[in-house]
Design an enzyme around this catalytic site. Structure first.
Site, PDB file in Angstrom:
ATOM      1  N   CYS A   1      78.009  45.891  71.813  1.00 55.27           N
ATOM      2  CA  CYS A   1      78.943  44.815  72.157  1.00 55.27           C
ATOM      3  C   CYS A   1      80.339  45.185  71.669  1.00 55.27           C
ATOM      4  CB  CYS A   1      78.486  43.509  71.515  1.00 55.27           C
ATOM      5  SG  CYS A   1      79.584  42.125  71.824  1.00 55.27           S
TER       6      CYS A   1
ATOM      7  N   SER B   1      82.641  43.419  70.422  1.00 53.85           N
ATOM      8  CA  SER B   1      83.182  42.819  69.186  1.00 53.85           C
ATOM      9  C   SER B   1      82.971  43.713  67.971  1.00 53.85           C
ATOM     10  CB  SER B   1      82.655  41.410  68.918  1.00 53.85           C
ATOM     11  OG  SER B   1      81.629  41.050  69.763  1.00 53.85           O
TER      12      SER B   1
ATOM     13  N   HIS C   1      86.067  45.826  67.367  1.00 53.04           N
ATOM     14  CA  HIS C   1      87.214  45.192  66.705  1.00 53.04           C
ATOM     15  C   HIS C   1      87.110  45.339  65.194  1.00 53.04           C
ATOM     16  CE1 HIS C   1      89.273  43.418  70.060  1.00 53.04           C
ATOM     17  NE2 HIS C   1      88.143  42.920  70.525  1.00 53.04           N
TER      18      HIS C   1
ATOM     19  N   HIS D   1      74.986  43.665  66.385  1.00 48.18           N
ATOM     20  CA  HIS D   1      74.670  42.240  66.249  1.00 48.18           C
ATOM     21  C   HIS D   1      73.966  41.684  67.486  1.00 48.18           C
ATOM     22  CE1 HIS D   1      78.664  42.515  68.092  1.00 48.18           C
ATOM     23  NE2 HIS D   1      78.264  41.476  68.780  1.00 48.18           N
TER      24      HIS D   1
ATOM     25  N   CYS E   1      74.305  37.995  71.556  1.00 41.39           N
ATOM     26  CA  CYS E   1      75.750  37.730  71.488  1.00 41.39           C
ATOM     27  C   CYS E   1      76.361  37.622  72.883  1.00 41.39           C
ATOM     28  CB  CYS E   1      76.467  38.793  70.663  1.00 41.39           C
ATOM     29  SG  CYS E   1      78.265  38.602  70.664  1.00 41.39           S
TER      30      CYS E   1
HETATM   31 CU    CU Z   1      79.185  40.596  70.383  1.00 40.82          CU
END
Ligand code: CU
Length: 363
Positions: free
Chosen positions: A38, A40, A43, A59, A166
């Site tokens: 993913c 995220s 980041h 995650h 997620c």
């Molecule tokens: Cu995510």
């Protein structure tokens, strides 16, 4: 066991042997079968969202419970589970009012990268290794809080449903829960990665009349069409605000931003009708500021945040899986590649270049 560890911001993950403690009070040990890749995580790995180092990211894990710690009542060894990115305590005012994605205990976990309660179960020699999002699923095994895991049906393929931890549930939930799409509504979806394409599927499922997908890459827009978009806009060729306004006859009822770029958030707000709603799900770097013309508010527009698609994991995740298993929600079509844990850096590179739409790590 093997895990992918980040020691320094902006460096490759190091796949190496680490040790994992036994599950403590209210914790479970899960053998990971698949973890979604993913955006995220990236980041945090790039320092857009500061985190204590070192940490293991990952995650969107799914696997089988191997051991349970003292006091665990909701799970037992052998249970198939999906690990959820957002923790909910079940007791705070937000949880009590039925909005677990807004749990007050979640933010500290996401900023400190520990398990709920502050515990760290990962080590390399004497060094503690943090659990990104309280999970750390780029690892053969994890110890997590029992409330981070949702029990799911055993015939669901881990390598597909792990993505519900997620990105996929965030996108589905954004259309179904946060927007609350009703039959015939129009929606413009900015960004066709895993979250945006899942928002397309969620809008389709909810009966949206007009679904417009916006991106810069034709391969992603093609996928959006396959999954239910009625129109696609390539922003390198067309100005999205004018085009959405034209296609919807005055602006979309809803626009969602799934990238985390402030200029795209401005475009999304400019694409909705008078009284429309703009939903922001993209994760922008912590220091970014959003600048918008207050005139939009004179037009009765609403801007709303969305965390994890406002899903209630124990209710919504099994429902989404049932829909997938019944052939009514093609989340498997999002997954374009699978990798081994040793190839994790390759997987992130391909995602950044836009070569893969959604990839997974298979253990
Ligand atoms: Cu995510």
């Amino acid at each position: 066991m093997k895990a992918a560890v980040l020691y320094e911001i902006n460096t490759p993950l190091k796949v190496e042997e680490v040790s994992l403690d036994e599950p403590q009070e209210n914790e479970v040990l899960v053998k990971i079968v698949a973890t979604g890749v993913c955006h995220s995580d990236l980041h945090f790995m790039k320092g857009d969202m500061p985190q204590p180092l070192p940490f293991v990211p990952g995650h969107e894990g799914a696997g089988i419970v191997e051991k349970v710690g003292p006091g665990v009542t909701t799970l037992q060894p052998g249970d198939h589970v999906i690990l959820m990115v957002a923790f909910s305590c079940g007791k705070c005012p937000r949880c009590a009012e039925g909005r677990p994605s807004l749990c007050v205990e979640n933010l500290p976990i996401q900023m400190m990268a520990t398990l709920p309660g502050g515990g760290i179960r990962l080590h390399k020699g004497d060094q503690a290794i943090n659990h990104l999002f309280g999970l750390a699923c780029y690892a053969e095994k994890v110890v997590v809080h029992e409330r981070s895991a949702v029990k799911v049906r055993e015939d669901a393929p881990f390598e597909v449903v792990c993505t519900l931890g997620c990105g996929v549930s965030t996108g589905l939930g954004m259309s179904i829960n946060t927007a609350g799409i009703r039959p015939g509504d129009s929606i413009a979806i900015f960004g066709c990665g895993g979250v945006g394409l899942s928002a397309v599927m969620g809008a389709k499922l909810a009966g949206a009349g007009t679904i417009i997908a916006v991106d810069t890459l034709d391969n992603k827009l093609q996928k959006a069409k396959e999954l239910g978009a009625d129109y696609v806009i390539n922003v390198s060729q067309e100005e999205p605000q004018a085009k959405v306004t034209e296609l919807t006859g005055g602006g979309a009822d809803y626009a969602v931003e799934c990238i985390g770029k402030v200029d795209v958030m401005v475009q999304a707000l400019g694409s909705i009708r008078i009284g429309g709603t703009c939903i922001i799900a993209g994760m922008a770097p912590l220091a970014d500021q959003l600048s918008i013309a207050p005139f939009h508010f004179l037009l009765g527009k609403t801007i709303k945040g969305s965390t994890q698609g406002d899903v209630i994991p124990s209710i919504d995740i099994p429902k989404y899986i049932d829909l997938f298993m019944a052939g009514k929600l093609p989340i498997d079509k999002l997954i374009t590649k699978s990798y081994k844990l040793d190839q994790i850096n390759e997987a992130f590179e391909a995602m950044e270049k836009g070569e893969t739409i959604k990839s997974i790590i298979k253990f």
